[in-house]
Design a protein around this motif. Structure first.
Motif, PDB file in Angstrom:
ATOM      1  N   THR A   1     -24.191   7.353  21.345  1.00 31.61           N
ATOM      2  CA  THR A   1     -23.332   8.406  20.803  1.00 31.61           C
ATOM      3  C   THR A   1     -23.919   8.961  19.506  1.00 31.61           C
ATOM      4  O   THR A   1     -23.784  10.153  19.228  1.00 31.61           O
ATOM      5  N   ILE A   2     -24.577   8.102  18.725  1.00 33.86           N
ATOM      6  CA  ILE A   2     -25.239   8.585  17.508  1.00 33.86           C
ATOM      7  C   ILE A   2     -26.229   9.688  17.855  1.00 33.86           C
ATOM      8  O   ILE A   2     -26.227  10.771  17.262  1.00 33.86           O
ATOM      9  N   GLY A   3     -27.057   9.421  18.869  1.00 35.60           N
ATOM     10  CA  GLY A   3     -28.033  10.423  19.295  1.00 35.60           C
ATOM     11  C   GLY A   3     -27.355  11.701  19.740  1.00 35.60           C
ATOM     12  O   GLY A   3     -27.805  12.815  19.418  1.00 35.60           O
TER      13      GLY A   3
ATOM     14  N   VAL B   1     -35.082  13.466  16.025  1.00 31.85           N
ATOM     15  CA  VAL B   1     -34.135  13.098  14.966  1.00 31.85           C
ATOM     16  C   VAL B   1     -33.166  12.035  15.488  1.00 31.85           C
ATOM     17  O   VAL B   1     -32.854  11.063  14.802  1.00 31.85           O
ATOM     18  N   GLY B   2     -32.695  12.229  16.727  1.00 28.57           N
ATOM     19  CA  GLY B   2     -31.798  11.236  17.334  1.00 28.57           C
ATOM     20  C   GLY B   2     -32.443   9.868  17.342  1.00 28.57           C
ATOM     21  O   GLY B   2     -31.814   8.853  17.004  1.00 28.57           O
ATOM     22  N   PHE B   3     -33.726   9.843  17.695  1.00 29.07           N
ATOM     23  CA  PHE B   3     -34.441   8.562  17.709  1.00 29.07           C
ATOM     24  C   PHE B   3     -34.474   7.954  16.314  1.00 29.07           C
ATOM     25  O   PHE B   3     -34.149   6.785  16.121  1.00 29.07           O
ATOM     26  N   ILE B   4     -34.838   8.776  15.325  1.00 29.26           N
ATOM     27  CA  ILE B   4     -35.021   8.236  13.975  1.00 29.26           C
ATOM     28  C   ILE B   4     -33.702   7.719  13.410  1.00 29.26           C
ATOM     29  O   ILE B   4     -33.629   6.609  12.872  1.00 29.26           O
TER      30      ILE B   4
ATOM     31  N   ALA C   1     -34.522  -2.365  16.570  1.00 27.63           N
ATOM     32  CA  ALA C   1     -34.435  -0.979  16.104  1.00 27.63           C
ATOM     33  C   ALA C   1     -34.991  -0.025  17.144  1.00 27.63           C
ATOM     34  O   ALA C   1     -34.423   1.047  17.386  1.00 27.63           O
ATOM     35  N   LEU C   2     -36.066  -0.413  17.805  1.00 28.19           N
ATOM     36  CA  LEU C   2     -36.656   0.455  18.824  1.00 28.19           C
ATOM     37  C   LEU C   2     -35.691   0.646  19.986  1.00 28.19           C
ATOM     38  O   LEU C   2     -35.514   1.762  20.488  1.00 28.19           O
ATOM     39  N   GLY C   3     -35.068  -0.450  20.416  1.00 26.29           N
ATOM     40  CA  GLY C   3     -34.086  -0.341  21.498  1.00 26.29           C
ATOM     41  C   GLY C   3     -32.979   0.627  21.123  1.00 26.29           C
ATOM     42  O   GLY C   3     -32.553   1.453  21.935  1.00 26.29           O
ATOM     43  N   CYS C   4     -32.516   0.538  19.876  1.00 29.47           N
ATOM     44  CA  CYS C   4     -31.461   1.446  19.413  1.00 29.47           C
ATOM     45  C   CYS C   4     -31.972   2.877  19.370  1.00 29.47           C
ATOM     46  O   CYS C   4     -31.262   3.816  19.746  1.00 29.47           O
ATOM     47  N   GLY C   5     -33.212   3.056  18.913  1.00 27.16           N
ATOM     48  CA  GLY C   5     -33.792   4.392  18.861  1.00 27.16           C
ATOM     49  C   GLY C   5     -33.861   5.024  20.238  1.00 27.16           C
ATOM     50  O   GLY C   5     -33.543   6.206  20.411  1.00 27.16           O
TER      51      GLY C   5
END
Lengths: 307, 394
Positions: free
Chosen positions: A53-55, A84-87, A212-216
């Motif tokens: 949802t953040i992305g 940007v969503g990734f970052i 963090a990568l998984g979240c990105g």
């Protein structure tokens, strides 16, 4: 099926197949990040949907900026939104790992509960910031419309785009895991944490980056989702159980397994939906997965891991 | 606290206090509306007590207790609904004598699986047995194949998803998303009157005390010791010659049946049952009741259910924005700071106080808290594999 010509049946099959494929890309996009976090680290992140949802909200914000302040940016903002969503999701994930997850590695059940709490907080934060109503990003022109090779076949472009992005992202993740030095460290840590530490891999750092990568990746998936649906505070959490089942069904440590299981689950469900109501199709699919997992708890593809 | 009092506290003192609170303090200090609300919260306590046994002691985290709570509740609701829809009071329907929602969904006769629920005796047995048998099937399939830990949690969650989708989807057979409503009488006894509400509250309280005592008996027995042992070192118990799976199956079924009794009492006291008590979100909320009260304390779980639910209704009435933040924070705080919940606070405080005292010749601090999640791991990364048994079948 009388009263239908052969070509009509043919295009029905194509459309049906396409529906299955686009559901497959959705499942796979969601599952990719989770496959890394859960599969490689064994951490249950119940807040995974919220990273998605953040992305999605990041994309929405960028689209608002583009329409209101920078019309020239309109055609390209979506590409920017993916990055940007990734970052953003990466940074939030990094902080979450540092403040919470790393204290809970030895208590997987507790990390499940804590991340559930995190997901509640994030949902309410979205609700307070963006309002309870669903929002949708204004899509650039090149994502609208559809591709229609014949009169009866009509393939929406945004579906094709999501598929393409899924393909690209899966390729990138596979490259990262199997061809990069970081991937080597991740795989080593998964297979034998003690030995990896002994040969000089900083396993704590590997964990933090992996999480963090998984979240990105979930953030990228969220950006992609805005092309096919609107975003609400709870839209990420709707799929969380399905996603976990995809990863477990595929065999938690196997990327290929995740792809195969996302494909079979998506095709099964969209085919069943043709014959019965959506909810019954879902029930039947879930029960089948549970049944298979009861017979074969290690999932489709298993990998030997020393715990 | 002097030693004499402590001995009493460790015996049946806490249960006595709980009984006094439920039977005397709450009825005297609350009006009927509030008391009925408390009665509703206490039905969740059945689930929480069951979770103390299977999660706190057995190490089996089930995220699908709502399934069993709901099934127990639905069994009771089906009986009550059939009684409420006699041909006389449903004569305006196109098919009199069947529940109203079936009539709305163009059903013309009662589905077969509803028929046995015309008998009260059958319903009384079905309330614990239907969920019990389902739990047995799930548990045997999982534990015999050595699936445990997070995998089991995910699977139970999938079951919660399946059941709630099924109930919502099959509107004609289950009442759909509204659930089974308009329940009136139990064997001609109107459950909506004030006296009935009082009586049901007391029955509920008595059953709850009974469940807590049964739980104490289980924990105090040799089986309880084995349960703790297999939670902490499953392999070692297995190598000692015990069939670990059977113990896990038993405790999981027991917890499921406790939840089912709670569900049935919920239906009786609140007057309806709906899928909103079955799905993933309510199921995981039930875990937090246990976690707040203390996952190792049967009595604590009851207080936890009361406290969290009271907080939920208070905050969602006055500060609806805040509630989810608080609830989320509660999950995180309980897990990270107070793993033994309210019941463990005094122990935790004593440990903290002892640690602050200057070290007197390297005394070994006694291991008071259970290792499965109680003591936070030392700072930094520990290279050892997880202690808790996670997903055996790999």
């Amino acid at each position: 099926m009388d009263g239908m010509t052969l070509s009509e049946i043919g295009s029905l099959l194509v459309m049906q197949g396409f529906n299955g494929l686009s559901f497959f890309s959705v499942l796979l996009l969601m599952a990719l990040g989770l496959a890394i976090i859960f599969g490689q680290m064994g951490v249950i992140n119940m807040a995974h949907g919220e990273f998605l949802t953040i992305g999605a909200y990041t994309t929405y914000l960028l689209s608002v900026v583009a329409t209101d302040y920078a019309p020239w940016f309109m055609n390209f903002y979506f590409i920017a939104a993916i990055f940007v969503g990734f970052i953003v999701a990466f940074i939030v994930g990094y902080l979450v790992e540092w403040s919470m997850i790393r204290h809970l590695y030895r208590r997987p059940l507790d990390s499940l509960l804590a991340t559930w709490g995190l997901s509640l907080i994030m949902q309410q934060a979205f609700r307070s910031t963006f309002g309870p109503k669903e929002v949708s990003a204004t899509l650039p022109d090149w994502l609208m419309g559809s591709y229609a090779p014949t009169d009866t076949i009509d393939i929406p472009l945004n579906g094709l785009f999501v598929m393409g992005l899924t393909l690209l992202l899966t390729g990138a993740v596979a490259l990262l895991i199997f061809r990069s030095r970081w991937g080597l460290h991740v795989r080593a840590t998964t297979q034998n944490r003690a030995m990896s530490g002994a040969v000089g891999i900083d396993t704590a750092k590997v964990d933090r980056l992996t999480f963090a990568l998984g979240c990105g990746i979930a953030g990228v998936a969220g950006a992609a989702f805005t092309t096919i649906g609107s975003t609400g505070p709870t839209s990420g959490s709707l799929y969380i159980v399905d996603t976990f089942l995809v990863v477990v069904f595929g065999g938690a440590q196997s990327l290929l397994g995740t792809i195969a299981s996302a494909f079979s689950i998506a095709q099964a469900q969209s085919t069943l939906e043709f014959f019965m109501t959506g909810s019954m199709a879902k029930v039947l699919t879930l029960l089948t997965i549970i049944g298979i997992l009861m017979l074969r708890p290690e999932g489709l593809f298993r990998m030997r891991v020393r715990k | 606290m002097n030693t004499k009092l402590k001995a009493l506290w460790g015996g049946y003192g806490t249960v006595l206090v709980l009984a006094a609170v439920i039977f005397i303090l709450l009825p005297l200090s609350l009006d009927l509306f509030r008391l009925n609300l408390v009665g509703k919260y206490l039905t969740y306590a059945f689930v929480a007590v069951g979770l103390v046994l299977c999660w706190g002691y057995g190490g089996i985290l089930s995220l699908g207790q709502g399934v069993f709570f709901g099934l127990g509740g639905y069994c009771m609701a089906m009986f009550l609904k059939l009684e409420a829809s006699d041909p006389e009071s449903t004569k305006i329907q196109s098919t009199p004598g069947i529940p109203d929602f079936m009539d709305w969904n163009q059903l013309t006769e009662l589905p077969g699986f509803w028929l046995p629920f015309k008998s009260f005796l059958f319903t009384l047995f079905a309330v614990p047995l239907v969920p019990g048998i389902l739990a047995f099937i799930i548990a045997v399939a999982m534990f015999k194949r050595r699936v445990g830990g997070v995998y089991f949690a995910i699977m139970t969650q999938a079951f919660a998803a399946v059941l709630s989708i099924l109930i919502i989807g099959q509107q004609g057979y289950t009442g759909g998303v509204n659930g089974i409503t308009d329940l009136k009488t139990l064997h001609g006894w109107d459950i909506r009157t004030d006296e009935a509400k009082y009586l049901l509250y007391y029955i509920n309280g008595a059953l709850l005390i009974g469940v807590v005592l049964l739980g104490r008996f289980v924990i105090g027995s040799k089986f309880g010791k084995l349960l703790l042992a297999l939670r902490d070192r499953e392999e070692r118990v297995r190598f000692s010659g015990y069939d670990v799976a059977n113990f896990k199956v038993f405790i999981f079924c027991l917890a499921a049946m406790f939840s089912a009794v709670g569900g049935a009492m919920f239906t009786l006291q609140v007057g309806f049952m709906s899928p909103s008590f079955v799905g993933i979100v309510p199921s995981i909320e039930m875990v937090i009741f246990t976690a707040v009260g203390g996952r190792m304390s049967l009595v604590g779980a009851v207080y936890g259910s009361l406290l969290v639910n009271y907080g939920k209704s208070y905050f969602s009435e006055t500060f609806p924005e805040l509630w989810l933040f608080l609830m989320g924070g509660l999950f995180i705080a309980v897990v990270m700071l107070f793993p033994n919940g309210l019941a463990g606070l005094s122990n935790q405080w004593r440990e903290w106080r002892d640690r602050r005292r200057p070290k007197a010749g390297g005394t070994v601090t006694p291991l008071t808290a259970p290792p499965a999640g109680a003591t936070p791991p030392p700072a930094g990364k520990d290279p050892l594999p997880p202690v808790a048994s996670v997903g055996g079948g790999r």
